[in-house]
Enzyme design. Structure first.
Site, mmCIF file in Angstrom:
data_model
loop_
_atom_site.group_PDB
_atom_site.id
_atom_site.type_symbol
_atom_site.label_atom_id
_atom_site.label_comp_id
_atom_site.label_asym_id
_atom_site.label_seq_id
_atom_site.Cartn_x
_atom_site.Cartn_y
_atom_site.Cartn_z
ATOM 1 N N ARG A 1 0.833 -1.203 0.000
ATOM 2 C CA ARG A 1 0.000 0.000 0.000
ATOM 3 C C ARG A 1 0.872 1.259 0.000
ATOM 4 O O ARG A 1 0.474 2.294 -0.530
ATOM 5 C CB ARG A 1 -0.990 -0.001 1.175
ATOM 6 C CG ARG A 1 -2.098 1.020 1.009
ATOM 7 C CD ARG A 1 -3.221 0.874 2.018
ATOM 8 N NE ARG A 1 -4.274 -0.055 1.635
ATOM 9 C CZ ARG A 1 -5.306 0.250 0.832
ATOM 10 N NH1 ARG A 1 -5.425 1.459 0.320
ATOM 11 N NH2 ARG A 1 -6.216 -0.644 0.544
ATOM 12 N N GLU B 1 -10.089 4.440 7.128
ATOM 13 C CA GLU B 1 -8.698 4.857 7.260
ATOM 14 C C GLU B 1 -8.378 6.271 6.774
ATOM 15 O O GLU B 1 -7.539 6.951 7.359
ATOM 16 C CB GLU B 1 -7.801 3.869 6.505
ATOM 17 C CG GLU B 1 -7.809 2.479 7.107
ATOM 18 C CD GLU B 1 -7.211 1.460 6.162
ATOM 19 O OE1 GLU B 1 -6.062 1.083 6.366
ATOM 20 O OE2 GLU B 1 -7.914 1.059 5.204
#
Lengths: 739, 458
Positions: free
Chosen positions: A303, A696
């Site tokens: 990520r 998030e």
């Protein structure tokens, strides 16, 4: 709003530690490695075994199945046999009739070991080839010639520190033996199916022997995705071998010492721009401190690669990243999952560029914002102008330019208290980057009293997934949400669950729930057409219908209509080719922009984050209070990461900041006023009722706190060295002000 | 030691008074509504309401830092004792102040404590009452909305209510238990535990126990609690001294000083000193006897030329400390009073501390100055720094050189000349040596800024 709120505020919600226990329950304490690297030679548990109240002391030799709980890589023994890789590695399990006796038993265990050299510096680890997996690289265009031709080139180093999850409920599990070879595990885990799988493996049982239930979590933030595993497996081991229920709870200090944090990163960047500030090239290399075992580190690293260019279009990019092995407890998932380090790095590079060019940072940010049609280095294309919209709305509704001018005026005479405002744009990809995890199954059941139960494959940890699913089910069936109750998460009711993570718990499970409800509703509508002779449409709302819901359900049951439906959802069209590093890893992106205003006391180096304004592309919100809470809470967690939250270890790797007294998270008075505008963009085919994820991303919007404070530092001290090190504590601020 | 007290309207008693209240509630009585997150008084999750017979009102206290013997004869209300269908909880729930829910019961108790003890019931006051209720999920905007909503709903009613407990019982916020009347407490000599001090052997002397119970596990050592909860004899005024009890909770001391208006600087000290539930337990005697180099109380009272009274003697505060966390108190000696000369209370007193978070945090360095300015010149000054040496230090050399210094001039050069030799900071988890040294200097410059500002306003 959260349905559980009233339960929470009256103390009536049940967490694992509140679970009623049989009288025969034993309490577990874990004896762990006191050193960060070494070889275990022997374990002497004689004294512990002889203690009154101690029922058993278990070591690796007692494991009937496989002594292995590593998933990405098989590098994590449940109980150490030989290699002690970090302080806190479990070595033995003590079971006793009280928690205090168990702890005393653990303290009585003695081991012999050879201590080996330790490595806590990620750069040294990299140079010594201590890595997990290979180096990864994403590329776009031709950085070499772009750097040669660019007017402006700056380069430097970034350092991101660890962050402690500090969930309020520490790691905890209960294992209850049933029959000869069945176990029920009640665990505070984001990942019940993984616990089911690993407990079965360790115990030498099949998965159908083990049921894992999670009532709810007292906070997790990623810290209970992988790291609830050892404690659940140890409790299961104790239950298997003693035949007693076993409860294993970590104390706050144990939890802080033994479990992993957000990954520290060290990064080198080089960025190039033309004379107008348009970015021409970006070259970056991330070294990740994965800690002692692989855990999820390579997934977190991936990520980082995806978010290396954040919300900017960069024609030529070269992004490298590698996960390194050190002797810290294994670092793990934490809200943002590798993106915060990536985004901080590009924001730092842009800040550096702005300093060199003597331009306001926001002008460079604005000039390079993503536009529809831009292709990311990993192959996806920007679909919407949502980011541009967020930016423009923020400037317009929050009067950014006027406030910047006010601040400039305020700072003109170099007052003691200097103010600054920093902007952070954000692009965040939604989906598990491990494509196979993008699946969920949900069972919706209408009971004969017309109440509705829903079994989902997601864990409630404060993010409101249970409430969102209830709303979805109520809307889809056309009944009041009061009729709907979502079950505690259970591995037998929702098999083969993905972890509740990656901000997609609500998306995946809602999509499955919608499918289940559609089938149920069609069946009921068909039934009512036949049974009552009434032509109902699938849009019928049963709360104001001539045929009541209760009547319909009662008759449907008597007519032997199936009132339960299971549905499965797998996010379509996702794939990623890790050889070419190209594909469609995300079902969509979310966008947002924050403006963070702070005041710095230039005499003392203390600061206050005064207010935060956010515009965020939320799609169609399912519940504004829940989504607002995610935004506000994520922001403050991100601000904590950027400012006061600092972990310190001694030279042996022993944690020094091991309590709420030494590891400080924001409190009410240190937290800002937050004002949020959600853009309700029209349609999102990948989200339930066009909603978008919000778990998030808010944390990333808090990173601007660093730049807001560092701007003030530079206004005071023009020669302050550019030091992109997270967190920017009052200590670092003061030392920079007077360097 | 046995214990007996009233829990949610029912009598409880037993033989082992050394058990922590939180463990008794959660694991013996299975009243699991009260949550334990940090178990060191830093998070506010485990707060309960406690009223001692000698106190007028229930106060929020950390159940993780209290033993059952500390509850002797008290009335304790926990989250599990609140009435069902509680309207306060309904208001709270709609504010978005709860996500995972682990800190939520403590917040409910914290807000009730505000409604019971708040003077203004304003939003600012509400924030100061629940600032110690940490939350990892929400970012506190929900808490701010809750304060506003609850303040609007209850403040007018409560500010005019003669009996807040009775009012909150009537509207179903508090349980309808019979609340014990207020009894004037005993004088020090009659304190139940005081006699035992004379025959102390292995027992540990404690004030409120807020530091001791962090490290001292239950039942390891008998503890003699010296905490006095009676509301009389907290502050005494004589011709030449303001005398402050070392054995009463610091919040009670602050409230009393506030009423008497005898030492205005104490309210700012109190704001920075720990959180409200801790201040409802912690004592100045305990803060001093701990002898921590960053003890706010030592820093503050050293600058005030305080005389410490013990059961054996009177001693100037500066002579009490012999080294890092060491005092010269003898085994049976108890700090009973702090005598602040009246002459210094008229000086300008400025206490400031720097910590990582600001509020409810331990100082990296703290500083207290006491200034008298005559004709724009320093005519008297006392300066104390904590956290920069093994014990807080009085900067006598700097003080001497500041005498006669004009407000028009900078003090930086003087600070540079006289500070370094006076301090010897160390590295620890709160800050590095280099940082502490710089911070010490900056705090002194900040003193000067504050003095100048004060003079300008005068």
């Amino acid at each position: 709003m959260h349905n559980d709120s009233e339960l929470h505020f009256s103390g009536q919600s049940t967490f694992v530690d509140d679970w009623p226990l049989p009288e025969t329950t034993l309490y577990a304490a874990v004896f762990v490695s006191p050193i960060a690297n070494g070889l275990l030679k022997s374990i002497d548990a004689q004294k512990a075994r002889a203690m009154p109240g101690v029922k058993a002391v278990l070591t690796a030799a007692d494991i009937a199945g496989e002594n292995q709980i590593g998933e990405i890589m098989p590098d994590e023994e449940l109980l150490a046999t030989k290699n002690l890789k970090f302080i806190g590695k479990p070595i033995a399990l003590v079971l006793a009739d009280s928690p205090a006796t168990a702890q005393q038993g653990a303290q009585a265990i003695e081991i012999a070991y050879d201590e080996l050299a330790t490595e806590f510096n990620v750069r040294n680890a990299y140079h010594n080839n201590m890595t997990f997996g290979d180096e990864r690289q994403f590329t776009k265009g031709d950085t070499k010639s772009a750097f040669e031709q660019a007017k402006w080139v700056v380069s430097g180093q970034v350092s991101c520190a660890a962050q402690e999850h500090l969930y309020f409920e520490t790691q905890i599990s209960i294992a209850i033996p049933v029959d000869k070879d069945r176990l029920k595990i009640i665990s505070a885990s984001q990942n019940p199916s993984a616990i089911q799988k690993l407990a079965a493996k360790v115990l030498g049982l099949s998965m159908n022997s083990i049921e894992v239930e999670v009532p709810r979590l007292g906070g997790a933030f990623g810290g209970k995705e992988e790291q609830a595993k050892p404690w659940a497996c140890l409790a299961a081991l104790g239950a298997q071998l003693t035949g007693h229920p076993v409860k294993l709870a970590l104390s706050r200090q144990q939890d802080m010492h033994w479990t992993g944090k957000r990954h520290p990163y060290s990064a080198d960047y080089r960025i190039a721009a033309d004379e107008t500030g348009r970015i021409q090239a970006y070259d970056v290399k991330f070294l990740q401190d994965g800690g002692a075992v692989a855990d999820l580190s390579t997934a977190v690293l991936e990520r980082t690669l995806f978010h290396a260019t954040n919300a900017y279009q960069i024609p030529n990019a070269n992004v490298k990243a590698v996960s390194c092995r050190t002797h810290h407890p294994s670092n793990t998932a934490f809200r943002g999952f590798g993106a915060p380090q990536a985004i901080f790095t590009i924001e730092a590079a842009i800040d550096h560029l702005a300093c060199a060019m003597n331009l306001p940072r926001w002008k460079i940010q604005q000039k390079n914002l993503l536009q529809p049609g831009y292709r990311f280095d990993y192959g996806m294309t920007v679909q919407t102008d949502a980011l541009q919209n967020c930016w423009q709305q923020l400037f317009k509704h929050k009067k950014i330019e006027m406030r910047l001018a006010d601040i400039q005026k305020h700072n003109a005479n170099k007052p003691r208290y200097i103010r600054s405002l920093a902007l952070t744009p954000l692009c965040f990809g939604i989906s598990f980057t491990a494509t196979h995890l993008n699946q969920a199954s949900v069972t919706v059941t209408i009971y004969t009293d017309a109440s509705i139960g829903v079994a989902i494959g997601a864990v409630e940890m404060g993010q409101g997934v249970v409430d969102k699913i209830a709303i979805i089910v109520a809307r889809s069936l056309g009944v009041s949400v009061k009729r709907v109750r979502v079950d505690f998460t259970n591995s037998s009711k929702s098999p083969n669950m993905s972890p509740t993570a990656a901000s997609v718990g609500a998306d995946l499970n809602s999509m499955a729930a919608i499918k289940a409800c559609e089938k149920l509703k069609l069946r009921l509508v068909d039934f009512s057409n036949t049974f009552y002779g009434v032509d109902l449409s699938p849009e019928t709302n049963f709360e104001n219908n001539a045929i009541t819901w209760e009547d319909l359900v009662a008759n449907a049951y008597l007519q032997r209509i199936n009132l339960s439906e299971h549905a499965f959802y797998a996010t379509p069209d996702l794939y990623f080719d890790r050889v070419k590093e190209q594909g469609t890893p995300f079902s969509y992106h979310v966008y947002g922009v924050s403006a963070i205003e702070s005041t710095l006391d230039t005499l003392l180096g203390t600061y206050h984050i005064d207010n935060v304004d956010v515009v965020y592309d939320l799609g169609q919100s399912l519940d504004t209070i829940i989504d607002l809470g995610q935004m506000e809470g994520g922001l403050v967690q991100g601000i904590g990461y950027a400012t006061m939250e600092e972990i310190r270890w001694d030279e042996k790797g022993k944690l020094l900041t091991d309590s709420f007294a030494t590891y400080k998270i924001p409190d009410l008075l240190s937290s800002p006023q937050i004002s949020v505008d959600f853009i309700d963009s029209p349609s999102n085919p990948h989200g339930p009722f066009s909603a978008k994820a919000i778990g998030e991303p808010p944390l990333l919007l808090g990173l601007g706190a660093f730049f807001s404070i560092s701007d003030s530092i530079r206004l005071f001290n023009k020669t302050a060295p550019i030091n992109y090190t997270l967190p920017l504590t009052p200590e670092r601020a003061l030392l920079a002000l007077y360097s | 030691m046995t214990f007996a007290f009233d829990l949610n309207g029912k009598a409880v008693s037993g033989d082992d008074g050394s058990v922590l209240l939180i463990d008794f509630l959660r694991y013996q009585l299975h009243l699991s509504g009260t949550k334990a997150a940090c178990r060191e008084g830093d998070c506010g999750s485990c707060q309960v309401l406690v009223k001692s017979p000698a106190a007028r009102m229930f106060k929020a206290m950390p159940s993780c830092l209290m033993r059952l013997q500390d509850c002797q004869n008290c009335q304790v209300i926990t989250i599990d004792g609140l009435p069902k269908n509680n309207p306060l909880i309904t208001t709270l729930a709609s504010s978005g102040a709860s996500q995972c829910g682990y800190c939520s019961p403590g917040l409910t108790i914290g807000l009730i404590n505000w409604l019971l003890n708040g003077k203004a019931l304003s939003e600012t006051e509400g924030a100061s009452f629940i600032n110690a209720n940490l939350c990892r999920c929400t970012g506190y905007m929900g808490q701010k909305r809750a304060i506003k909503a609850i303040g609007e709903e209850y403040s007018h009613l409560l500010l005019s209510a003669e009996d807040r407990v009775a009012f909150l019982q009537k509207v179903n916020v508090l349980p309808k238990i019979v609340v014990h009347a207020y009894h004037q407490n005993t004088t020090p000599a009659q304190s139940p535990y005081y006699a035992q001090v004379q025959n102390k052997s292995a027992a540990i002397l404690a004030g409120g126990g807020t530091d001791l119970y962090l490290h001292n596990k239950p039942s390891e050592n008998p503890v003699i609690s010296l905490l006095k909860t009676g509301e009389d004899h907290v502050v005494r005024m004589s011709d030449d001294c303001v005398s402050i009890s070392a054995l009463h909770p610091i919040q009670l001391v602050a409230d009393t000083i506030d009423t008497l208006a005898c030492l205005p600087a104490f309210s700012s000290f109190n704001h920075w000193f720990a959180s409200l539930p801790i201040r409802n337990r912690a004592t100045l005697g305990g803060n001093l006897a701990n002898a921590s180099p960053i003890a706010d109380g030592i820093c503050f009272f050293m600058a005030l030329d305080t005389i410490i009274e013990t059961n054996l003697r009177q001693v100037p505060i500066g002579q009490l400390f012999s080294g890092f966390k060491q005092t010269d108190l003898s085994l049976n000696e108890v700090i009973t009073w702090l005598h602040v000369p009246k002459s210094v209370t008229r000086d300008y007193i400025y206490f400031e501390k720097v910590s990582r978070r600001g509020t409810t945090d331990i100082a990296v360095v703290n500083c207290c100055g006491r200034w008298q300015i005559t004709d724009n010149n320093v005519s008297r000054v006392a300066l104390v720094l904590g956290g920069a040496s093994p014990v807080p230090v009085r900067l006598t050399s700097l003080e001497n050189n500041l005498l006669g210094h004009s407000l028009q001039e900078s003090i930086e050069e003087l600070v540079d000349t006289h500070l370094d030799a006076a301090i010897s900071p160390i590295d620890d988890s709160r800050g590095s040596k280099v940082y502490r040294r710089l911070l010490a200097k900056q705090l002194l410059l900040s003193q000067w800024e504050s003095v100048k500002e004060k003079a300008n306003h005068a």
